[in-house]
Design an enzyme around this catalytic site. Sequence first.
Site, PDB file in Angstrom:
ATOM      1  N   SER A 121      -1.187   1.325  10.420  1.00  0.00           N
ATOM      2  CA  SER A 121      -1.047   1.353   8.970  1.00  0.00           C
ATOM      3  C   SER A 121      -0.511   2.728   8.574  1.00  0.00           C
ATOM      4  CB  SER A 121      -2.408   1.094   8.314  1.00  0.00           C
ATOM      5  OG  SER A 121      -2.340   1.344   6.929  1.00  0.00           O
TER       6      SER A 121
ATOM      7  N   LYS B 278       2.210  -1.724   9.234  1.00  0.00           N
ATOM      8  CA  LYS B 278       1.823  -1.968   7.836  1.00  0.00           C
ATOM      9  C   LYS B 278       2.258  -0.762   7.018  1.00  0.00           C
ATOM     10  CE  LYS B 278      -2.691  -1.843   5.720  1.00  0.00           C
ATOM     11  NZ  LYS B 278      -4.043  -2.413   5.794  1.00  0.00           N
TER      12      LYS B 278
ATOM     13  N   LYS C 255       2.199   1.104   3.340  1.00  0.00           N
ATOM     14  CA  LYS C 255       1.542   1.176   2.033  1.00  0.00           C
ATOM     15  C   LYS C 255       2.606   1.225   0.956  1.00  0.00           C
ATOM     16  CE  LYS C 255      -2.886   1.652   3.146  1.00  0.00           C
ATOM     17  NZ  LYS C 255      -3.939   0.756   2.650  1.00  0.00           N
TER      18      LYS C 255
ATOM     19  N   ASP D 277       0.959  -3.215   2.125  1.00  0.00           N
ATOM     20  CA  ASP D 277      -0.376  -3.188   1.504  1.00  0.00           C
ATOM     21  C   ASP D 277      -0.301  -2.416   0.190  1.00  0.00           C
ATOM     22  OD1 ASP D 277      -3.041  -3.130   0.842  1.00  0.00           O
ATOM     23  OD2 ASP D 277      -3.717  -2.079   2.641  1.00  0.00           O
TER      24      ASP D 277
ATOM     25  N   GLU E  63      -0.575  -7.465   1.308  1.00  0.00           N
ATOM     26  CA  GLU E  63      -2.030  -7.315   1.227  1.00  0.00           C
ATOM     27  C   GLU E  63      -2.418  -6.813  -0.164  1.00  0.00           C
ATOM     28  OE1 GLU E  63      -3.424  -4.961   4.549  1.00  0.00           O
ATOM     29  OE2 GLU E  63      -5.404  -4.681   3.665  1.00  0.00           O
TER      30      GLU E  63
ATOM     31  N   ASP F 213      -7.883  -8.212   0.746  1.00  0.00           N
ATOM     32  CA  ASP F 213      -8.705  -7.155   1.348  1.00  0.00           C
ATOM     33  C   ASP F 213      -9.831  -6.864   0.360  1.00  0.00           C
ATOM     34  OD1 ASP F 213      -9.780  -4.695   2.129  1.00  0.00           O
ATOM     35  OD2 ASP F 213      -7.888  -3.667   2.410  1.00  0.00           O
TER      36      ASP F 213
ATOM     37  N   LYS G 133     -13.133  -6.658   6.846  1.00  0.00           N
ATOM     38  CA  LYS G 133     -13.643  -5.310   7.140  1.00  0.00           C
ATOM     39  C   LYS G 133     -15.156  -5.412   7.186  1.00  0.00           C
ATOM     40  CE  LYS G 133      -9.893  -2.622   5.119  1.00  0.00           C
ATOM     41  NZ  LYS G 133      -9.446  -1.822   3.952  1.00  0.00           N
TER      42      LYS G 133
ATOM     43  N   GLY H  60      -8.966  -1.700   8.742  1.00  0.00           N
ATOM     44  CA  GLY H  60      -9.486  -0.386   9.131  1.00  0.00           C
ATOM     45  C   GLY H  60      -9.813   0.442   7.909  1.00  0.00           C
TER      46      GLY H  60
END
Length: 371
Positions: A138, A164, A166, A191, A216, A241, A265, A293
């Site tokens: 990520s 991934k 952001k 995400d 996400e 998430d 998570k 994570g």
Amino acid sequence: MTIPIKQLKLHKLKMRLNDPFTTSFGTFQDKEFFITEAIDDNGNRGFGESVAFSSPWYSEETVQTNLHIMEDFLIKILQENEIKHPDDVSNLFSSIRRNNMAKSALEGAIWDLYAKQKKIPLAQALGGTKKEIDVGISIGIQPTIEDLLNMIDHYVQEGYKRVKIKIKPGWDIDVLREVRSHYPDLPIMADANSAYTLNDIKHLQTFDELNLMMIEQPLEHDDIVDHAKLQAALKTPICLDESIHSLDDSKKAVQLESCKIINIKIGRVGGLTEAKRIHDFCKEQGIAVWCGGMLEAGVGRAHNIALTTLPQFILPGDTAGSSRYWEKDIIQPEVIVENGIIKVPDKPGIGYEIDDEALDEFAVDVKTFNF
Ligand code: OSB
Ligand code: MG
């Protein structure tokens, strides 16, 4: 049979990430968090980790609220009740509303202690079977696209097979297009950490051209209704998430078709027992899951690895290697990723030794509770 606990310790640690991590909410580099330790009469030591941050940007919990909830409520419950199986902990804690990360930190130490008492790996205690797990990386928001491309290049060279990215308004479609043009076949996901609203539907539809694995948590952290409207308008699968705190939330999200994928998570859902329940439900429903994570140190990372051995974790998780986060981790050996794969340890419990010197070095406070 009960799980005898003689003593509980809360180690408050302060560690510095190798690189600052930026999401749609902001940047941080120093991480304070609790490592929990449950000790029995035979010298077995079980470890857990709280994934709460110092400020409540991801969820309402913080390091400070963790301490309050653990010492004033949860530890008292553990002192006053007999625990026959780690699954009992989530039922005992159900009298306390939410505070899932605090609950999970204590429950995790008890799961590890239980597996060590039984002399079996935590993965096996959970019913997991995989010997290896696939993981991705990520990558936080970078100052420039060039920085991001350099980062991706570095981690792809290291063998990570899924990236991934952001995103936030202003750092999204152009960035993703640029990355896609350099990596036509790389599994990429984005995400948003809740950075968009339903007013952005047209904009988010432009992502459909990029063949992303998923987007996400595009909308509000506590929403499952608007996400269903958005999912109906998108080809790209939505993964939830922040919105998922329990099996119940998962059932509602699946029923409403708010997402096609769930990021599990352990801390966000209150522990391994609830994580397993969500996993089992998603398996039954054919919903793909993966393990998210929270920039964990080695203990939390080891718990994520054990959970990911369950069969419905069919997409790569965010559990990258220790060196991606820390100059020096608190476990030995550190978590190693080769070719995007982690070999699941076969030693009892979390399967990694605690580096007690590192634990001391990073500790800013230790509290002890006798049973
Ligand atoms: O939204 O998944 C997230 C990190 C901190 C808080 C929330 C998230 C993340 C990550 C990084 O994406 C995951 C990791 O590498 O541990
Ligand atoms: Mg996320």
